[in-house]
Design an enzyme around this catalytic site. Structure first.
Site, mmCIF file in Angstrom:
data_model
loop_
_atom_site.group_PDB
_atom_site.id
_atom_site.type_symbol
_atom_site.label_atom_id
_atom_site.label_comp_id
_atom_site.label_asym_id
_atom_site.label_seq_id
_atom_site.Cartn_x
_atom_site.Cartn_y
_atom_site.Cartn_z
ATOM 1 N N GLY A 203 0.845 -1.205 0.000
ATOM 2 C CA GLY A 203 0.000 0.000 0.000
ATOM 3 C C GLY A 203 0.871 1.242 0.000
ATOM 4 O O GLY A 203 2.101 1.149 -0.016
ATOM 5 N N LEU B 223 -8.496 -6.641 4.865
ATOM 6 C CA LEU B 223 -8.016 -6.630 3.469
ATOM 7 C C LEU B 223 -6.519 -6.852 3.372
ATOM 8 O O LEU B 223 -6.004 -7.068 2.282
ATOM 9 C CB LEU B 223 -8.362 -5.288 2.800
ATOM 10 C CG LEU B 223 -9.767 -5.153 2.191
ATOM 11 C CD1 LEU B 223 -10.831 -5.067 3.271
ATOM 12 C CD2 LEU B 223 -9.850 -3.928 1.296
ATOM 13 N N TYR C 62 -0.966 -18.919 -3.297
ATOM 14 C CA TYR C 62 -1.859 -17.797 -3.011
ATOM 15 C C TYR C 62 -3.286 -18.308 -2.815
ATOM 16 O O TYR C 62 -3.939 -18.010 -1.816
ATOM 17 C CB TYR C 62 -1.786 -16.788 -4.162
ATOM 18 C CG TYR C 62 -2.674 -15.598 -4.006
ATOM 19 C CD1 TYR C 62 -2.699 -14.868 -2.823
ATOM 20 C CD2 TYR C 62 -3.499 -15.175 -5.051
ATOM 21 C CE1 TYR C 62 -3.511 -13.756 -2.680
ATOM 22 C CE2 TYR C 62 -4.315 -14.065 -4.921
ATOM 23 C CZ TYR C 62 -4.314 -13.364 -3.734
ATOM 24 O OH TYR C 62 -5.121 -12.263 -3.598
ATOM 25 N N LYS D 117 -5.409 -18.284 0.755
ATOM 26 C CA LYS D 117 -6.688 -17.592 0.902
ATOM 27 C C LYS D 117 -7.817 -18.587 1.197
ATOM 28 O O LYS D 117 -8.765 -18.256 1.904
ATOM 29 C CB LYS D 117 -7.019 -16.760 -0.339
ATOM 30 C CG LYS D 117 -6.067 -15.607 -0.597
ATOM 31 C CD LYS D 117 -5.886 -14.664 0.572
ATOM 32 C CE LYS D 117 -7.004 -13.673 0.744
ATOM 33 N NZ LYS D 117 -6.697 -12.654 1.790
#
Ligand code: UDP
Length: 325
Positions: A36, A76, A149, A153
Protein backbone atom coordinates in the site's frame (compact mmCIF):
# COMPACT_ATOMS: atom_id res chain seq x y z
CA UNK A 1 -20.29 2.74 12.91
CA UNK A 2 -16.58 2.70 13.54
CA UNK A 3 -14.78 0.36 11.14
CA UNK A 4 -11.23 -0.91 11.15
CA UNK A 5 -9.73 -1.61 7.70
CA UNK A 6 -6.60 -3.74 7.68
CA UNK A 7 -4.63 -2.98 4.55
CA UNK A 8 -6.49 0.32 4.37
CA UNK A 9 -3.68 2.15 2.56
CA UNK A 10 -3.86 -0.34 -0.27
CA UNK A 11 -5.69 0.16 -3.51
CA UNK A 12 -9.04 -1.41 -2.51
CA UNK A 13 -8.72 -0.53 1.19
CA UNK A 14 -8.31 3.17 0.48
CA UNK A 15 -11.40 3.21 -1.74
CA UNK A 16 -13.31 1.36 0.96
CA UNK A 17 -12.24 4.04 3.46
CA UNK A 18 -13.64 6.69 1.09
CA UNK A 19 -16.89 4.77 0.71
CA UNK A 20 -17.39 4.26 4.45
CA UNK A 21 -16.58 7.87 5.31
CA UNK A 22 -18.96 8.94 2.56
CA UNK A 23 -21.64 6.87 4.29
CA UNK A 24 -21.06 8.74 7.57
CA UNK A 25 -18.97 6.11 9.36
CA UNK A 26 -15.68 6.50 11.23
CA UNK A 27 -12.67 4.65 9.82
CA UNK A 28 -9.37 3.49 11.28
CA UNK A 29 -6.78 2.08 8.92
CA UNK A 30 -3.85 -0.16 9.78
CA UNK A 31 -1.29 -0.81 7.07
CA UNK A 32 2.39 -1.77 6.97
CA UNK A 33 2.84 -0.09 3.56
CA UNK A 34 4.32 -3.28 2.11
CA UNK A 35 2.23 -2.91 -1.03
CA UNK A 36 0.00 0.00 0.00
CA UNK A 37 0.98 3.65 -0.03
CA UNK A 38 0.43 6.70 2.15
CA UNK A 39 -0.42 8.47 -1.06
CA UNK A 40 -3.62 6.40 -1.33
CA UNK A 41 -4.98 7.88 1.90
CA UNK A 42 -3.29 11.30 1.79
CA UNK A 43 -6.58 13.01 0.88
CA UNK A 44 -8.23 11.60 4.03
CA UNK A 45 -5.64 12.86 6.48
CA UNK A 46 -7.10 15.46 8.78
CA UNK A 47 -10.67 14.24 8.29
CA UNK A 48 -12.30 14.09 11.73
CA UNK A 49 -13.70 10.59 11.15
CA UNK A 50 -10.46 9.12 9.81
CA UNK A 51 -7.31 7.87 11.50
CA UNK A 52 -4.50 5.59 10.45
CA UNK A 53 -1.65 3.60 11.94
CA UNK A 54 1.37 2.55 9.95
CA UNK A 55 2.42 -0.61 11.74
CA UNK A 56 3.18 -4.27 11.43
CA UNK A 57 -0.06 -6.18 11.10
CA UNK A 58 1.31 -8.84 13.43
CA UNK A 59 1.81 -6.33 16.27
CA UNK A 60 -0.76 -8.17 18.41
CA UNK A 61 -1.19 -5.63 21.25
CA UNK A 62 -1.75 -2.80 18.78
CA UNK A 63 -4.08 -4.82 16.58
CA UNK A 64 -6.04 -5.95 19.66
CA UNK A 65 -6.55 -2.32 20.64
CA UNK A 66 -7.71 -1.32 17.16
CA UNK A 67 -10.06 -4.30 16.82
CA UNK A 68 -11.55 -3.49 20.25
CA UNK A 69 -12.04 0.19 19.49
CA UNK A 70 -13.91 -0.54 16.26
CA UNK A 71 -17.39 -2.01 15.90
CA UNK A 72 -16.29 -4.32 13.08
CA UNK A 73 -13.26 -5.08 10.90
CA UNK A 74 -12.77 -5.30 7.16
CA UNK A 75 -9.71 -7.53 6.77
CA UNK A 76 -8.02 -6.63 3.47
CA UNK A 77 -4.35 -6.85 4.45
CA UNK A 78 -2.78 -9.55 2.27
CA UNK A 79 0.03 -10.26 -0.13
CA UNK A 80 -1.56 -9.89 -3.57
CA UNK A 81 -0.57 -9.77 -7.21
CA UNK A 82 0.59 -12.80 -9.14
CA UNK A 83 4.01 -11.28 -9.76
CA UNK A 84 4.60 -10.76 -6.04
CA UNK A 85 3.29 -14.21 -5.20
CA UNK A 86 5.59 -15.96 -7.65
CA UNK A 87 8.59 -13.93 -6.49
CA UNK A 88 7.91 -14.07 -2.73
CA UNK A 89 5.99 -17.25 -1.88
CA UNK A 90 7.10 -17.38 1.77
CA UNK A 91 5.92 -13.84 2.37
CA UNK A 92 2.63 -14.57 0.59
CA UNK A 93 1.77 -17.66 2.60
CA UNK A 94 2.89 -16.27 5.95
CA UNK A 95 1.26 -12.87 5.53
CA UNK A 96 -2.02 -14.25 4.32
CA UNK A 97 -2.42 -16.97 6.89
CA UNK A 98 -0.91 -15.33 10.00
CA UNK A 99 -2.66 -11.98 9.63
CA UNK A 100 -6.05 -13.58 9.17
CA UNK A 101 -5.49 -15.91 12.12
CA UNK A 102 -4.61 -12.99 14.34
CA UNK A 103 -7.51 -10.78 13.24
CA UNK A 104 -10.02 -13.58 13.82
CA UNK A 105 -8.51 -14.59 17.14
CA UNK A 106 -8.63 -11.02 18.46
CA UNK A 107 -12.09 -10.28 17.08
CA UNK A 108 -13.45 -13.50 18.63
CA UNK A 109 -12.58 -12.26 22.13
CA UNK A 110 -15.14 -9.45 21.88
CA UNK A 111 -17.35 -10.98 19.18
CA UNK A 112 -16.58 -8.14 16.76
CA UNK A 113 -17.76 -8.90 13.23
CA UNK A 114 -15.11 -9.49 10.57
CA UNK A 115 -15.40 -9.39 6.79
CA UNK A 116 -12.57 -11.33 5.18
CA UNK A 117 -11.57 -10.53 1.61
CA UNK A 118 -10.62 -13.59 -0.38
CA UNK A 119 -10.08 -13.91 -4.09
CA UNK A 120 -11.37 -15.49 -7.27
CA UNK A 121 -7.95 -17.23 -7.40
CA UNK A 122 -9.44 -19.84 -5.05
CA UNK A 123 -11.48 -21.28 -7.93
CA UNK A 124 -8.13 -22.15 -9.48
CA UNK A 125 -8.35 -24.15 -12.70
CA UNK A 126 -12.02 -24.96 -12.35
CA UNK A 127 -13.79 -24.98 -15.73
CA UNK A 128 -17.22 -24.93 -14.15
CA UNK A 129 -18.10 -21.50 -15.58
CA UNK A 130 -19.57 -19.28 -14.17
CA UNK A 131 -17.95 -19.84 -10.78
CA UNK A 132 -20.57 -20.29 -8.08
CA UNK A 133 -19.67 -19.96 -4.43
CA UNK A 134 -20.59 -23.59 -3.74
CA UNK A 135 -18.50 -24.89 -6.67
CA UNK A 136 -15.34 -26.97 -6.35
CA UNK A 137 -11.94 -25.30 -5.99
CA UNK A 138 -9.40 -26.85 -8.39
CA UNK A 139 -5.79 -26.17 -7.46
CA UNK A 140 -2.56 -27.22 -9.13
CA UNK A 141 0.51 -28.92 -7.69
CA UNK A 142 2.27 -27.46 -4.65
CA UNK A 143 5.48 -27.28 -6.70
CA UNK A 144 3.88 -24.50 -8.74
CA UNK A 145 4.22 -21.30 -6.75
CA UNK A 146 1.07 -19.60 -7.97
CA UNK A 147 -1.21 -21.98 -6.10
CA UNK A 148 0.19 -20.96 -2.75
CA UNK A 149 -1.86 -17.80 -3.01
CA UNK A 150 -5.12 -19.63 -3.70
CA UNK A 151 -4.42 -22.15 -0.94
CA UNK A 152 -3.48 -19.49 1.62
CA UNK A 153 -6.69 -17.59 0.90
CA UNK A 154 -8.73 -20.81 1.00
CA UNK A 155 -7.33 -21.45 4.50
CA UNK A 156 -8.42 -17.91 5.44
CA UNK A 157 -11.91 -18.76 4.23
CA UNK A 158 -12.04 -22.05 6.14
CA UNK A 159 -10.86 -20.29 9.27
CA UNK A 160 -13.43 -17.49 9.00
CA UNK A 161 -16.26 -19.97 8.52
CA UNK A 162 -14.92 -22.16 11.34
CA UNK A 163 -14.89 -19.19 13.75
CA UNK A 164 -18.55 -18.58 12.96
CA UNK A 165 -19.57 -22.24 13.30
CA UNK A 166 -17.53 -23.02 16.39
CA UNK A 167 -17.31 -19.74 18.30
CA UNK A 168 -20.23 -17.73 16.89
CA UNK A 169 -17.92 -14.94 15.73
CA UNK A 170 -19.91 -13.26 12.92
CA UNK A 171 -17.78 -13.47 9.76
CA UNK A 172 -18.45 -12.85 6.08
CA UNK A 173 -16.16 -14.02 3.26
CA UNK A 174 -15.99 -12.33 -0.13
CA UNK A 175 -14.13 -13.39 -3.26
CA UNK A 176 -13.02 -10.42 -5.32
CA UNK A 177 -12.71 -10.84 -9.08
CA UNK A 178 -10.02 -8.71 -10.79
CA UNK A 179 -10.83 -5.40 -9.15
CA UNK A 180 -9.51 -2.38 -11.04
CA UNK A 181 -9.52 1.41 -10.78
CA UNK A 182 -7.58 4.53 -9.88
CA UNK A 183 -4.62 4.09 -7.46
CA UNK A 184 -3.98 0.50 -8.53
CA UNK A 185 -0.36 -0.10 -9.34
CA UNK A 186 0.88 -2.43 -12.06
CA UNK A 187 3.99 -3.16 -10.00
CA UNK A 188 2.69 -6.49 -8.73
CA UNK A 189 1.41 -7.73 -12.07
CA UNK A 190 -2.12 -6.33 -12.45
CA UNK A 191 -2.85 -6.25 -16.15
CA UNK A 192 -4.98 -3.11 -16.70
CA UNK A 193 -2.70 -0.57 -14.96
CA UNK A 194 0.23 -2.21 -16.74
CA UNK A 195 -1.33 -2.05 -20.20
CA UNK A 196 -2.52 1.53 -19.62
CA UNK A 197 0.97 2.65 -18.53
CA UNK A 198 2.50 0.89 -21.52
CA UNK A 199 -0.06 2.42 -23.91
CA UNK A 200 0.39 5.95 -22.55
CA UNK A 201 4.15 5.62 -22.99
CA UNK A 202 3.71 4.13 -26.47
CA UNK A 203 5.64 1.09 -25.26
CA UNK A 204 4.66 -2.43 -26.37
CA UNK A 205 1.67 -3.98 -24.59
CA UNK A 206 2.93 -7.24 -23.09
CA UNK A 207 0.33 -9.97 -23.55
CA UNK A 208 1.34 -13.08 -21.60
CA UNK A 209 0.78 -16.50 -23.15
CA UNK A 210 -1.42 -16.56 -26.25
CA UNK A 211 -3.75 -13.83 -24.95
CA UNK A 212 -6.80 -16.05 -25.24
CA UNK A 213 -7.20 -16.35 -21.47
CA UNK A 214 -10.19 -14.35 -20.25
CA UNK A 215 -10.99 -12.27 -17.21
CA UNK A 216 -13.90 -10.18 -15.93
CA UNK A 217 -12.93 -6.80 -14.52
CA UNK A 218 -14.79 -5.02 -11.72
CA UNK A 219 -14.52 -1.32 -10.98
CA UNK A 220 -13.31 -0.68 -7.45
CA UNK A 221 -16.28 1.66 -6.77
CA UNK A 222 -18.65 -1.23 -7.46
CA UNK A 223 -16.57 -3.56 -5.30
CA UNK A 224 -16.43 -1.30 -2.24
CA UNK A 225 -20.17 -0.64 -2.44
CA UNK A 226 -20.67 -4.40 -2.23
CA UNK A 227 -18.25 -4.67 0.72
CA UNK A 228 -20.00 -1.92 2.68
CA UNK A 229 -23.42 -3.48 2.15
CA UNK A 230 -22.42 -7.09 2.82
CA UNK A 231 -20.94 -6.05 6.16
CA UNK A 232 -24.41 -5.15 7.45
CA UNK A 233 -26.30 -7.98 5.78
CA UNK A 234 -27.45 -10.46 8.45
CA UNK A 235 -27.97 -13.32 6.01
CA UNK A 236 -24.36 -13.03 4.79
CA UNK A 237 -22.89 -14.13 8.12
CA UNK A 238 -20.99 -17.43 7.93
CA UNK A 239 -21.24 -17.39 4.16
CA UNK A 240 -19.19 -16.69 1.00
CA UNK A 241 -19.99 -14.20 -1.79
CA UNK A 242 -18.47 -13.47 -5.18
CA UNK A 243 -17.97 -9.79 -5.96
CA UNK A 244 -17.38 -9.36 -9.66
CA UNK A 245 -18.56 -8.16 -13.01
CA UNK A 246 -19.63 -10.98 -15.30
CA UNK A 247 -18.67 -9.39 -18.60
CA UNK A 248 -15.79 -11.47 -20.01
CA UNK A 249 -12.93 -10.38 -22.28
CA UNK A 250 -9.77 -12.05 -23.55
CA UNK A 251 -6.47 -10.44 -22.61
CA UNK A 252 -5.64 -9.94 -26.29
CA UNK A 253 -8.91 -8.06 -26.86
CA UNK A 254 -8.28 -6.09 -23.69
CA UNK A 255 -4.93 -4.95 -25.04
CA UNK A 256 -6.62 -3.84 -28.28
CA UNK A 257 -9.34 -1.95 -26.43
CA UNK A 258 -6.81 -0.12 -24.23
CA UNK A 259 -4.76 0.79 -27.27
CA UNK A 260 -7.88 2.17 -28.94
CA UNK A 261 -9.13 4.15 -25.93
CA UNK A 262 -5.72 5.73 -25.35
CA UNK A 263 -5.16 6.29 -29.10
CA UNK A 264 -1.79 4.72 -28.57
CA UNK A 265 0.59 3.57 -31.26
CA UNK A 266 1.92 0.75 -29.04
CA UNK A 267 2.34 -2.63 -30.66
CA UNK A 268 1.05 -5.77 -28.96
CA UNK A 269 3.75 -8.31 -28.15
CA UNK A 270 3.45 -11.83 -26.78
CA UNK A 271 5.55 -12.83 -23.78
CA UNK A 272 5.74 -16.51 -22.78
CA UNK A 273 4.54 -17.25 -19.25
CA UNK A 274 7.93 -18.77 -18.44
CA UNK A 275 9.54 -15.38 -19.10
CA UNK A 276 6.82 -13.29 -17.46
CA UNK A 277 6.52 -15.39 -14.30
CA UNK A 278 8.41 -18.66 -13.93
CA UNK A 279 8.98 -22.03 -15.61
CA UNK A 280 5.82 -24.21 -15.51
CA UNK A 281 3.57 -21.26 -14.66
CA UNK A 282 -0.10 -22.17 -14.96
CA UNK A 283 -2.70 -19.54 -15.83
CA UNK A 284 -6.47 -19.77 -15.59
CA UNK A 285 -7.96 -20.00 -19.07
CA UNK A 286 -11.25 -18.42 -17.98
CA UNK A 287 -12.55 -16.72 -14.88
CA UNK A 288 -16.18 -15.61 -14.71
CA UNK A 289 -18.20 -15.07 -11.53
CA UNK A 290 -21.77 -16.01 -10.90
CA UNK A 291 -23.22 -12.99 -9.13
CA UNK A 292 -26.69 -14.37 -8.44
CA UNK A 293 -26.01 -14.91 -4.76
CA UNK A 294 -24.89 -11.38 -3.93
CA UNK A 295 -27.68 -9.90 -6.02
CA UNK A 296 -30.19 -11.92 -4.06
CA UNK A 297 -28.65 -10.98 -0.70
CA UNK A 298 -28.20 -7.21 -1.13
CA UNK A 299 -29.55 -6.39 -4.60
CA UNK A 300 -26.02 -5.57 -5.81
CA UNK A 301 -25.05 -5.41 -9.47
CA UNK A 302 -21.93 -3.86 -10.99
CA UNK A 303 -22.61 -0.51 -12.65
CA UNK A 304 -19.33 0.29 -14.43
CA UNK A 305 -18.55 -1.34 -17.77
CA UNK A 306 -15.07 -2.12 -19.10
CA UNK A 307 -14.66 1.15 -21.01
CA UNK A 308 -15.47 3.15 -17.87
CA UNK A 309 -13.01 1.02 -15.91
CA UNK A 310 -10.23 1.59 -18.46
CA UNK A 311 -10.99 5.32 -18.71
CA UNK A 312 -10.80 5.72 -14.91
CA UNK A 313 -7.32 4.16 -14.90
CA UNK A 314 -6.21 6.27 -17.88
CA UNK A 315 -7.47 9.48 -16.23
CA UNK A 316 -5.73 8.57 -12.99
CA UNK A 317 -2.41 7.79 -14.65
CA UNK A 318 -2.56 10.96 -16.73
CA UNK A 319 -3.33 13.12 -13.69
CA UNK A 320 -0.98 11.48 -11.24
CA UNK A 321 1.40 14.00 -9.72
CA UNK A 322 3.80 13.39 -6.86
CA UNK A 323 2.21 14.00 -3.45
CA UNK A 324 4.70 15.08 -0.80
CA UNK A 325 4.09 13.49 2.57
N1 UDP B 1 -1.22 -10.33 -18.05
C1 UDP B 1 -0.69 -9.98 -19.27
N2 UDP B 1 0.25 -8.99 -19.32
C2 UDP B 1 0.67 -8.30 -18.21
C3 UDP B 1 0.10 -8.65 -16.96
C4 UDP B 1 -0.84 -9.67 -16.91
O1 UDP B 1 -1.03 -10.56 -20.32
O2 UDP B 1 1.51 -7.42 -18.35
C5 UDP B 1 -2.24 -11.40 -18.01
C6 UDP B 1 -2.03 -12.45 -16.93
O3 UDP B 1 -1.16 -13.47 -17.38
C7 UDP B 1 -3.45 -12.95 -16.72
C8 UDP B 1 -4.30 -11.71 -16.95
O4 UDP B 1 -3.48 -10.79 -17.69
O5 UDP B 1 -3.81 -13.93 -17.66
C9 UDP B 1 -4.75 -11.03 -15.66
O6 UDP B 1 -3.59 -10.82 -14.88
P1 UDP B 1 -3.61 -10.07 -13.48
O7 UDP B 1 -2.24 -10.20 -12.89
O8 UDP B 1 -4.15 -8.70 -13.65
O9 UDP B 1 -4.66 -10.85 -12.58
P2 UDP B 1 -4.92 -12.42 -12.35
O10 UDP B 1 -6.23 -12.66 -13.01
O11 UDP B 1 -3.83 -13.22 -12.97
O12 UDP B 1 -4.97 -12.54 -10.88
Amino acid sequence: MHYLITGGAGFIGSHLADELIGRGHTVTVIDDLSTGSIRNIAHLRGHDRFQYRIADMLDAPLLAELVDEADATFHLAAAVGVQLIVESPVRTIETNVRCTELVLELAAKKKKKVLITSTSEVYGKSMDIPFREDGDLVMGATTRGRWSYACSKAIDEFLAIAYWREQRLPTVVVRLFNTVGPRQTGRYGMVIPRFVAQALANEPLTVYGDGRQTRCFTHVDDAVRALAELMTCEEAVGDVYNIGNNSEISIFDLAGRIRQLTQSSSEIVYVPYSVAYEENFEDMPRRVPSIDKIEEAIGWKPECDLDQIIRSVVDHQRAEAPVLI
